[in-house]
Each structure stands twice: as structure tokens, then as C-alpha cells.
Write a protein that holds these residues in place. Structure first.
Motif, short mmCIF file in Angstrom:
data_model
loop_
_atom_site.label_atom_id
_atom_site.label_comp_id
_atom_site.label_asym_id
_atom_site.label_seq_id
_atom_site.Cartn_x
_atom_site.Cartn_y
_atom_site.Cartn_z
N PRO A 11 -47.83 -16.98 20.63
CA PRO A 11 -46.55 -17.55 20.23
C PRO A 11 -45.65 -16.50 19.56
CG PRO A 11 -48.33 -19.02 19.61
CD PRO A 11 -48.96 -17.79 20.19
N ASP A 12 -44.38 -16.56 19.90
CA ASP A 12 -43.35 -15.72 19.30
C ASP A 12 -43.22 -14.32 19.88
OD1 ASP A 12 -41.97 -17.34 17.74
OD2 ASP A 12 -42.83 -16.73 15.82
N ALA A 13 -44.02 -13.99 20.88
CA ALA A 13 -43.91 -12.65 21.47
C ALA A 13 -42.66 -12.56 22.34
CB ALA A 13 -45.15 -12.33 22.28
N LYS A 25 -42.03 -15.16 25.15
CA LYS A 25 -42.25 -15.79 26.45
C LYS A 25 -41.04 -16.63 26.88
CE LYS A 25 -45.27 -19.12 26.54
NZ LYS A 25 -44.54 -20.32 26.97
N THR A 26 -40.55 -17.46 25.97
CA THR A 26 -39.42 -18.33 26.31
C THR A 26 -38.19 -17.50 26.63
OG1 THR A 26 -40.33 -19.85 24.68
CG2 THR A 26 -38.15 -20.36 25.53
N THR A 27 -37.96 -16.47 25.83
CA THR A 27 -36.78 -15.63 26.05
C THR A 27 -36.88 -14.92 27.40
OG1 THR A 27 -36.87 -15.25 23.67
CG2 THR A 27 -35.32 -13.92 24.92
N LEU A 28 -38.05 -14.40 27.72
CA LEU A 28 -38.22 -13.71 29.01
C LEU A 28 -38.03 -14.69 30.17
CD1 LEU A 28 -38.95 -11.12 30.57
CD2 LEU A 28 -41.34 -11.84 30.47
N GLY A 32 -39.36 -3.15 27.29
CA GLY A 32 -37.99 -3.65 27.26
C GLY A 32 -37.74 -4.59 26.10
N SER A 33 -36.63 -5.28 26.21
CA SER A 33 -36.28 -6.26 25.19
C SER A 33 -35.71 -7.48 25.88
CB SER A 33 -35.24 -5.64 24.25
OG SER A 33 -34.63 -6.66 23.49
N ALA A 34 -36.48 -8.55 25.88
CA ALA A 34 -36.05 -9.76 26.60
C ALA A 34 -34.77 -10.30 25.99
CB ALA A 34 -37.16 -10.80 26.56
P1 G4P Z 1 -42.36 -17.50 22.53
O1 G4P Z 1 -41.76 -18.35 23.61
O2 G4P Z 1 -43.30 -16.45 23.03
O3 G4P Z 1 -42.93 -18.27 21.38
O4 G4P Z 1 -41.17 -16.63 21.88
P2 G4P Z 1 -39.61 -16.81 21.95
O5 G4P Z 1 -39.07 -16.40 23.26
O6 G4P Z 1 -39.23 -18.16 21.43
O7 G4P Z 1 -39.18 -15.67 20.92
C1 G4P Z 1 -39.63 -15.66 19.59
C2 G4P Z 1 -38.60 -14.98 18.72
O8 G4P Z 1 -38.50 -13.60 19.09
C3 G4P Z 1 -37.20 -15.55 18.84
O9 G4P Z 1 -36.59 -15.45 17.59
C4 G4P Z 1 -36.54 -14.62 19.83
O10 G4P Z 1 -35.13 -14.60 19.69
C5 G4P Z 1 -37.15 -13.30 19.41
N1 G4P Z 1 -37.12 -12.29 20.49
C6 G4P Z 1 -37.44 -12.44 21.79
N2 G4P Z 1 -37.28 -11.29 22.47
C7 G4P Z 1 -36.84 -10.37 21.57
C8 G4P Z 1 -36.47 -8.99 21.67
O11 G4P Z 1 -36.52 -8.37 22.72
N3 G4P Z 1 -36.07 -8.38 20.52
C9 G4P Z 1 -36.00 -9.05 19.32
N4 G4P Z 1 -35.60 -8.35 18.28
N5 G4P Z 1 -36.33 -10.35 19.21
C10 G4P Z 1 -36.74 -11.01 20.31
P3 G4P Z 1 -36.42 -16.68 16.62
O12 G4P Z 1 -35.64 -16.20 15.46
O13 G4P Z 1 -37.74 -17.28 16.36
O14 G4P Z 1 -35.67 -17.72 17.48
P4 G4P Z 1 -34.11 -17.78 17.82
O15 G4P Z 1 -33.53 -18.45 16.65
O16 G4P Z 1 -33.63 -16.37 18.01
O17 G4P Z 1 -34.06 -18.57 19.06
#
Ligand code: G4P
Length: 530
Positions: free
Chosen positions: A20-22, A24-27, A258-260
Motif C-alpha cells: 500500500p502507498d507505493a 499502484k493507484t496512481t500508476l 520513474g514517477s507515476a
Molecule cells: P497505492 O494505490 O499503491 O496505495 O498508492 P497511491 O497511488 O494511492 O499513492 C500513494 C501516495 O503516493 C499518494 O499520495 C500519491 O499521490 C503518492 N505518489 C504516487 N506516485 C508518486 C510519485 O511518483 N511521486 C510522489 N512524490 N508521490 C507519489 P497521498 O498523499 O497519499 O494521496 P493524494 O492525496 O496525493 O491522492
């Protein structure tokens, strides 16, 4: 061979898995954006919320801010039909994810660049290894300070027990993240930290020339050149025939950085993925290996999702098509019930919408409306008797006695328990000593889901009683006499699973190791198939 082979060859059915939080949803969301399946970032998350709002028992999910549901998202991308199977991130629903992994042909693992390999990733990788599922890895959040990429690759190799092969390489990281060199395509992709926009990339096959320093600093160029030299020297050659073979055998994982969130490195991942990831693979049944190109339709149910429509008490059985073509209103055979069935309302999952499907091909997932006919693992075919092998049940981690608190509703409670177990929500064991029912789960949350659903869907009330158990072990022995003797000696700890198989309930790892020592002839297994 059937005329629909081109349809099958262009399918890519996979899951994205992560701790969780890695990310996945964003990608997932960014992949859907590329496919034109959604048009704004944030749609995947808001869909999660919409779902919870329309389904009562998912209140639990809403309150906890996690996704309980596993769904399917199909979209078209550059001539490929992509099916992403979403998996619940919460570890209490790990069983659900394991089963989803039986329906995919490959996976993409998302790893947080700062956190590296985390607990849930390890467990999911174990399942991939068991099934030799081809794996690609996306190292996410490169815009933040993270572990040094070579160290991270070492960690991936050691902890995930797979050989890594970087196909893109980061130039700097965190605040100094400048971009990635796309090794697979020979391109320099420069980073612009702007959400939702695809960045420009420069074709750059020869990084030895001075030209490179027009784009990145001299220092960065020197480092990049020496890193790439090291990569070519140390990691397996890819793409290559041998590399592809090893990837398809689950032995070698291409790695992308990368950065999703910033949409960086995602297109590179997707473009490589569609080219190298396998189209639907042969599936093993008890009777024979079923190849996707077979003319006759066949498939198996890997998930049952209850009450998607709160106005009807109906379920949707998710079926992975293993071979041939599914056609609406054709007669198909439900093997376990030996019953012919016609599906006029089967659904396909395109761009997050459910729509009635007229035809679907091997590799696709379809949803069959169900009123209690399906169990996880059921096979459906054009007629042939085939039993697809699913994933075994694993020993639960938590156990509780389930007690009826409304004697007038005993029937409802029993029916509810049976149906929830058919859906694979948890596992049921019956203690042979006292006849009491034991529910085993992988997390506390499932007990709450069961209690809630029994009340709201079946009108039955239950109470949990604590039971301190370490593991449920499926046992076997070559000698019936020795087995009988063991069962007599340990009768207080013997239970039957739903298939009537003997299970030993060990209350601690100490007890288990003592028993293993004392009863050498007995084999103890932590999963139901051995
Ligand atoms: P999950 O489905 O694997 O649980 O993860 P999810 O995509 O919800 O991402 C978890 C958190 O990590 C989110 O922040 C998301 O914005 C952030 N995140 C995803 N990709 C990147 C990235 O490439 N760089 C950075 N810096 N952050 C990233 P959050 O604060 O928990 O949610 P939100 O308020 O931004 O939606």
C-alpha cells in the motif's frame, strides 16, 4: 487453429501489485490516461469513492479509506487490448489478491524508491514465483530522495529472488532528478515536474558524444555513461532471445524508473510492456493443458463480487477466458453443476464501465451475473469436462469461533456463511471435537466484513469468540493407521475444511514443531494443495 488468433495475440492481461502507498493507484490511472480510457487524473480514486457510496457494506471500506474491491479495467492502446486487474492494497485482503493473480498472464510490481521492497510486495512475489508469472518492476517516486539505484537493484534481486535488468536508468534523484535514459529504446527523457503532461523525449542512441551535455550537465553525463557501462557489463543482455525466455519464465525482471504522480517514465514502461509482456498463456487443467488458441471456449471463475448493485441481491462472478471465444446467448456448461447455462447479460469491463458483452476472447475477463451458482475455481466450457487448477488455500493467520446470537435465524446464518465462503471471503473449518465452526482469515478486517454482511444481506447475527491458533495445517500420511492414531491422539485439535480434508490446528509454532518431531510419518502443509 481458430480465426481469432490475432485477437488473442493482441491481449495483455495483467495486475499491478504493490505494498500500500507505493503508487499502484496512481500508476493505474496514468496507464488509463494513455489508453484514453479516462480523461482526467483523479478519476480512479474518485471511482473508488463512488463505488463505496453505492454499496452499503463497503461503508467499512470508506471509513478506512482502502479499496476492498478488485475490479477490471480494459482499454485499447496502440492496437493492443489491455486488461488491468486491480487488486486490493490492504493486506487483510491478500487472499483476494492471490486469487486475482491466477487470472493474469504477467504482473507489474510497483516499488517505492525510498522504501524499497516492503512486506506485502514480498508475499505477493511469493505467489508470482509459485506460478512463474513474468514480472516487470516500476521503481516509483524518483522525484523524491530514495535508495541509490544500484543498491535498490541489489535489494530487489535479493529480497524478491529474481534477476533484475534495468531498462531505464535515472539521472539524479529526489530534488536532483533530471530524467531517465530509456535503455530499451535508446532515448533520453528529461523530467518536467508537471502533472498530467507527457514529457518530451530526445532520441539518443549514442550517449558517448558531446551532444549529451547539451541536455544534462557534464558531471551527470559522466556518471550516466559509467553507470550504463556497468549495467551492460553486469546485468543480463536485454532485449535478447535468452533475456526474453528468462523474463517469460519469471526469472528475469525488467526494471523501469520513474514517477507515476508526475507521469514520468510511465509511457516508457507501457510501450515496453505491450511489446514484451506475454499474450494469454496456456492454462493447466486437471485433464490437459488448455491453449488460448483452442477453438472451444473455456474459462474459470477467480473472484465473486457480491452486491455490486445494492437494489438486487446479486453477485458477479469474474471469469477469465482461457481459450476460444465467448459469445452472448450461447449455451455453456458449468462443470461442477453439470448444467448448461446461457449468459445474456455477461459484462465486459471497458474503461471502468460495465457493458454487456457480445463476444470476448481468451485473455479477457467477463462478469457473469450470479444468483448463487458459482464458487471460486468453477470451470465453464463449451462442453468438454475441464477442471482448471486454481491457487490452493493458504493457512489463515487469524482464527475465531463464530457463534449464532439469534437462534431464530440459524438457517440464514448457515446459508450466509456458506455463501461468503464460496465467495472466498474467508475459510471455514469445523472442529471435530466440539463441532464448533471456526472462521480463518488473513486479517481482522475480514471478521468485520463477515459480521456486517451476515447482518445486512442475510439478516443473521453473529458474535466472535477468541481462539488462539497459530496455523491450520493440512495433513497427510502414507499409512492410514498412523494417520488414524494421530487423529485420535490430537482429537481436540482436529478439524475438517469445507472439502472434508483433515486439518490440524496448531496453537503455537512450538507445539507444531513438537508434533512434527513426535509424528515423523505425518506431513504438515501450510496450503491445501501439496
Ligand atoms: P497505492 O494505490 O499503491 O496505495 O498508492 P497511491 O497511488 O494511492 O499513492 C500513494 C501516495 O503516493 C499518494 O499520495 C500519491 O499521490 C503518492 N505518489 C504516487 N506516485 C508518486 C510519485 O511518483 N511521486 C510522489 N512524490 N508521490 C507519489 P497521498 O498523499 O497519499 O494521496 P493524494 O492525496 O496525493 O491522492
Amino acid at each position: 487453429m481458430s480465426e481469432f488468433v490475432p485477437e488473442i495475440n493482441r491481449r495483455r492481461t495483467f495486475a499491478i501489485i504493490s505494498h500500500p502507498d507505493a503508487g499502484k493507484t496512481t500508476l493505474t490511472e496514468k496507464l488509463l490516461l494513455f489508453g484514453g480510457a479516462i480523461h482526467v487524473a483523479g478519476a480512479v480514486k474518485s471511482n473508488k469513492i463512488r463505488k463505496t457510496a453505492t454499496s452499503d457494506w463497503m461503508e467499512i471500506e470508506k471509513q478506512r479509506g482502502i479499496s476492498v474491491a478488485t475490479s477490471v479495467m480494459g482499454f485499447e492502446y496502440e492496437g493492443y487490448k489491455i486488461n488491468i486487474l486491480d487488486t486490493p492494497g490492504h493486506q487483510d485482503f491478500a487472499e483476494d489478491t492471490y486469487r486475482t493473480l491466477t487470472a493474469v498472464d504477467s504482473v507489474i510490481i510497483v516499488v517505492d524508491a525510498a522504501k524499497g521492497v516492503e512486506a506485502q510486495t514480498l508475499r505477493l512475489m511469493e505467489v508470482c514465483r509459485m506460478r512463474r508469472t513474468p514480472v516487470m518492476i516500476f521503481v516509483n517516486k524518483m522525484d523524491r530522495d530514495g535508495i541509490e539505484p544500484f543498491d535498490l537493484l541489489d535489494e530487489l534481486e535479493q529480497r524478491l529472488q529474481i534477476n533484475a535488468r534495468p531498462l531505464s536508468w535515472s539521472i539524479g534523484a529526489g530534488p536532483h532528478f533530471r530524467g531517465v535514459y530509456n535503455i530499451f529504446e535508446g532515448k533520453l527523457d528529461l523530467y518536467t515536474p508537471s502533472k498530467q503532461f507527457i514529457t518530451e523525449s530526445v532520441e539518443f542512441k549514442d550517449i558517448a558524444g558531446q551532444e549529451l551535455e547539451k541536455y544534462i550537465s557534464r558531471q551527470e553525463a559522466v556518471k550516466l555513461r559509467s553507470d550504463l557501462e556497468l549495467i551492460e557489463g553486469v546485468y543480463p543482455v536485454f532485449p535478447s532471445e535468452d533475456g526474453m525466455k528468462r523474463y517469460l519464465a519469471g526469472d528475469l525482471a525488467p526494471v523501469f524508473f520513474g514517477s507515476a504522480l508526475n507521469n514520468f517514465g510511465v509511457k516508457e514502461l507501457l510501450d515496453c510492456f505491450v511489446r514484451i509482456a506475454p499474450s494469454p498463456l496456456p492454462v493447466q487443467s486437471a485433464e490437459r493443458t488448455v491453449v488460448p488458441e483452442d477453438d472451444a471456449f473455456s474459462g474459470f471463475v477467480f473472484k465473486i463480487h457480491a452486491n455490486m448493485d445494492p437494489n438486487h441481491r446479486s453477485c458477479i462472478a469474474f471469469l477469465k477466458i482461457c481459450s476460444g471465444k465467448f459469445e452472448r446467448n450461447n449455451n455453456y456448461r458449468h462443470i461442477r453443476l453439470d448444467k448448461m447455462m446461457k449468459f445474456s447479460q455477461a459484462t465486459a469491463f471497458m474503461a471502468q464501465r460495465k457493458e454487456t458483452v457480445d463476444e470476448a476472447f481468451a485473455g479477457d475477463i467477463i462478469g457473469l451475473p450470479d444468483t448463487g451458482n458459482f464458487k471460486i475455481g468453477d470451470s465453464v466450457t463449451a462442453g468438454e469436462t475441464l477442471h482448471f487448477k486454481g491457487l490452493p488455500s493458504f493457512s489463515p493467520e487469524m482464527f475465531k469461533y463464530i457463534e449464532n446470537t439469534d437462534p431464530m435465524k440459524t438457517k440464514q446464518l448457515n446459508k450466509g456463511i456458506e455463501q461468503l465462503m464460496d465467495e472466498g471471503v474467508a475459510q471455514l473449518f469445523t472442529n471435530q471435537f466440539n463441532g464448533r465452526k471456526i472462521i480463518g482469515t488473513v486479517g481482522q478486517l475480514q471478521f468485520e466484513v463477515i459480521q456486517y454482511r451476515l447482518l445486512h444481506e442475510y439478516g443473521a447475527q453473529c458474535r466472535w469468540e477468541p481462539l488462539n491458533l497459530y496455523k491450520a495445517c493440512w495433513i497427510e500420511c502414507d499409512s492410514a493407521e498412523v494417520l488414524d492414531n494421530f487423529k485420535k491422539r490430537k482429537y481436540q485439535y482436529m478439524a475438517l475444511d469445507r472439502e472434508g480434508r483433515d486439518v490440524f490446528l496448531a496453537d503455537s509454532s512450538y507445539v507444531l514443531s513438537m508434533v512434527q518431531q513426535d509424528f515423523k510419518g505425518i506431513r504438515f502443509h501450510f496450503s491445501s494443495e501439496y
